[in-house]
Design a protein around this motif. Structure first.
Motif, PDB file in Angstrom:
ATOM      1  N   UNK A 173      21.279 -23.710 -26.243  1.00  0.00           N
ATOM      2  CA  UNK A 173      21.038 -24.879 -27.096  1.00  0.00           C
ATOM      3  C   UNK A 173      21.108 -26.166 -26.287  1.00  0.00           C
ATOM      4  N   UNK A 174      20.520 -27.176 -26.861  1.00  0.00           N
ATOM      5  CA  UNK A 174      20.697 -28.535 -26.354  1.00  0.00           C
ATOM      6  C   UNK A 174      21.710 -29.204 -27.282  1.00  0.00           C
ATOM      7  N   UNK A 175      22.967 -29.308 -26.845  1.00  0.00           N
ATOM      8  CA  UNK A 175      24.006 -29.762 -27.777  1.00  0.00           C
ATOM      9  C   UNK A 175      23.847 -31.207 -28.241  1.00  0.00           C
ATOM     10  N   UNK A 176      22.962 -31.966 -27.593  1.00  0.00           N
ATOM     11  CA  UNK A 176      22.725 -33.337 -28.044  1.00  0.00           C
ATOM     12  C   UNK A 176      22.017 -33.335 -29.403  1.00  0.00           C
ATOM     13  N   UNK A 177      21.075 -32.424 -29.573  1.00  0.00           N
ATOM     14  CA  UNK A 177      20.268 -32.448 -30.811  1.00  0.00           C
ATOM     15  C   UNK A 177      20.374 -31.176 -31.640  1.00  0.00           C
ATOM     16  N   UNK A 178      21.019 -30.139 -31.090  1.00  0.00           N
ATOM     17  CA  UNK A 178      21.073 -28.877 -31.826  1.00  0.00           C
ATOM     18  C   UNK A 178      22.512 -28.442 -32.078  1.00  0.00           C
ATOM     19  N   UNK A 179      22.696 -27.739 -33.173  1.00  0.00           N
ATOM     20  CA  UNK A 179      23.987 -27.109 -33.430  1.00  0.00           C
ATOM     21  C   UNK A 179      23.774 -25.598 -33.411  1.00  0.00           C
ATOM     22  N   UNK A 180      24.843 -24.851 -33.226  1.00  0.00           N
ATOM     23  CA  UNK A 180      24.688 -23.403 -33.134  1.00  0.00           C
ATOM     24  C   UNK A 180      25.881 -22.707 -33.770  1.00  0.00           C
ATOM     25  N   UNK A 218      30.138 -19.954 -24.268  1.00  0.00           N
ATOM     26  CA  UNK A 218      29.651 -20.639 -23.063  1.00  0.00           C
ATOM     27  C   UNK A 218      28.119 -20.593 -22.978  1.00  0.00           C
ATOM     28  N   UNK A 219      27.561 -19.406 -23.198  1.00  0.00           N
ATOM     29  CA  UNK A 219      26.097 -19.253 -23.137  1.00  0.00           C
ATOM     30  C   UNK A 219      25.414 -20.100 -24.206  1.00  0.00           C
ATOM     31  N   UNK A 220      25.980 -20.103 -25.407  1.00  0.00           N
ATOM     32  CA  UNK A 220      25.383 -20.883 -26.497  1.00  0.00           C
ATOM     33  C   UNK A 220      25.321 -22.349 -26.117  1.00  0.00           C
ATOM     34  N   UNK A 254      18.850 -35.138 -36.920  1.00  0.00           N
ATOM     35  CA  UNK A 254      17.680 -35.084 -36.044  1.00  0.00           C
ATOM     36  C   UNK A 254      16.456 -34.716 -36.871  1.00  0.00           C
ATOM     37  N   UNK A 255      15.364 -35.412 -36.657  1.00  0.00           N
ATOM     38  CA  UNK A 255      14.122 -35.112 -37.360  1.00  0.00           C
ATOM     39  C   UNK A 255      13.662 -33.695 -37.036  1.00  0.00           C
ATOM     40  N   UNK A 256      13.079 -33.025 -38.011  1.00  0.00           N
ATOM     41  CA  UNK A 256      12.601 -31.659 -37.808  1.00  0.00           C
ATOM     42  C   UNK A 256      11.141 -31.605 -38.262  1.00  0.00           C
ATOM     43  N   UNK A 257      10.215 -32.013 -37.390  1.00  0.00           N
ATOM     44  CA  UNK A 257       8.805 -32.101 -37.806  1.00  0.00           C
ATOM     45  C   UNK A 257       8.209 -30.760 -38.216  1.00  0.00           C
ATOM     46  N   UNK A 258       8.642 -29.658 -37.586  1.00  0.00           N
ATOM     47  CA  UNK A 258       8.105 -28.347 -37.994  1.00  0.00           C
ATOM     48  C   UNK A 258       8.531 -28.026 -39.420  1.00  0.00           C
ATOM     49  N   UNK A 259       9.814 -28.263 -39.689  1.00  0.00           N
ATOM     50  CA  UNK A 259      10.307 -28.032 -41.045  1.00  0.00           C
ATOM     51  C   UNK A 259       9.586 -28.905 -42.059  1.00  0.00           C
ATOM     52  N   UNK A 260       9.352 -30.158 -41.702  1.00  0.00           N
ATOM     53  CA  UNK A 260       8.665 -31.070 -42.616  1.00  0.00           C
ATOM     54  C   UNK A 260       7.237 -30.617 -42.895  1.00  0.00           C
ATOM     55  N   UNK A 261       6.576 -30.117 -41.840  1.00  0.00           N
ATOM     56  CA  UNK A 261       5.200 -29.645 -42.005  1.00  0.00           C
ATOM     57  C   UNK A 261       5.150 -28.456 -42.957  1.00  0.00           C
ATOM     58  N   UNK A 262       6.102 -27.543 -42.787  1.00  0.00           N
ATOM     59  CA  UNK A 262       6.136 -26.367 -43.664  1.00  0.00           C
ATOM     60  C   UNK A 262       6.482 -26.784 -45.093  1.00  0.00           C
ATOM     61  N   UNK A 263       7.410 -27.709 -45.235  1.00  0.00           N
ATOM     62  CA  UNK A 263       7.764 -28.220 -46.556  1.00  0.00           C
ATOM     63  C   UNK A 263       6.532 -28.802 -47.243  1.00  0.00           C
ATOM     64  N   UNK A 264       5.787 -29.595 -46.498  1.00  0.00           N
ATOM     65  CA  UNK A 264       4.576 -30.228 -47.020  1.00  0.00           C
ATOM     66  C   UNK A 264       3.550 -29.165 -47.428  1.00  0.00           C
ATOM     67  N   UNK A 265       3.379 -28.163 -46.572  1.00  0.00           N
ATOM     68  CA  UNK A 265       2.416 -27.096 -46.873  1.00  0.00           C
ATOM     69  C   UNK A 265       2.817 -26.352 -48.140  1.00  0.00           C
TER      70      UNK A 265
END
Lengths: 73, 73
Positions: B60-67, B53-55, B6-17
């Motif tokens: 989380x949204x298990x479609x796009x996130x892992x935990x 169960x809570x996780x 999954x794309x991580x635009x926040x991570x990419x922005x920080x990487x770029x900075x």
């Protein structure tokens, strides 16, 4: 994550939602963020020094947030 | 945190900075979030079961996130 003395509305909202779902055993929730950085070319000592600087100056707002990091091989 | 696929635009922005600040040794940044839950009244086994169960169902949204989670005494 937010310092203990700083309000954490996201954590409070999740706490409230979990209480509403019947999870009364959860007495507090705090939310924070983390970053996974891939490093290439730094020694462990150099990484320690640079990450301290990056954490303080780029990734956190030291007025309201606290941080810690670990270096994993 | 976002799954690898999954794309991580926040991570990419920080990487770029960070690259712009001269931190060329950082080859990738991924951003995620974490929660600290205070528990009271569950055994370790019960906590393990409830947190799984809570996780999956709340935090989380298990479609796009892992935990993952850990229980600390």
């Amino acid at each position: 994550m937010p310092k203990r003395t700083v309000l954490d509305p996201q954590g409070q909202t999740i706490h409230h939602a979990l209480s509403g779902l019947g999870y009364g055993a959860i007495t507090d929730v705090r939310q924070g963020k983390f970053f996974v950085l891939n490093l290439d070319g730094w020694s462990r000592d150099e990484a320690q020094k640079q990450l301290e600087k990056i954490s303080k100056e780029v990734l956190t707002n030291p007025v309201i947030e606290e941080y810690r990091f670990e270096i994993v091989d």
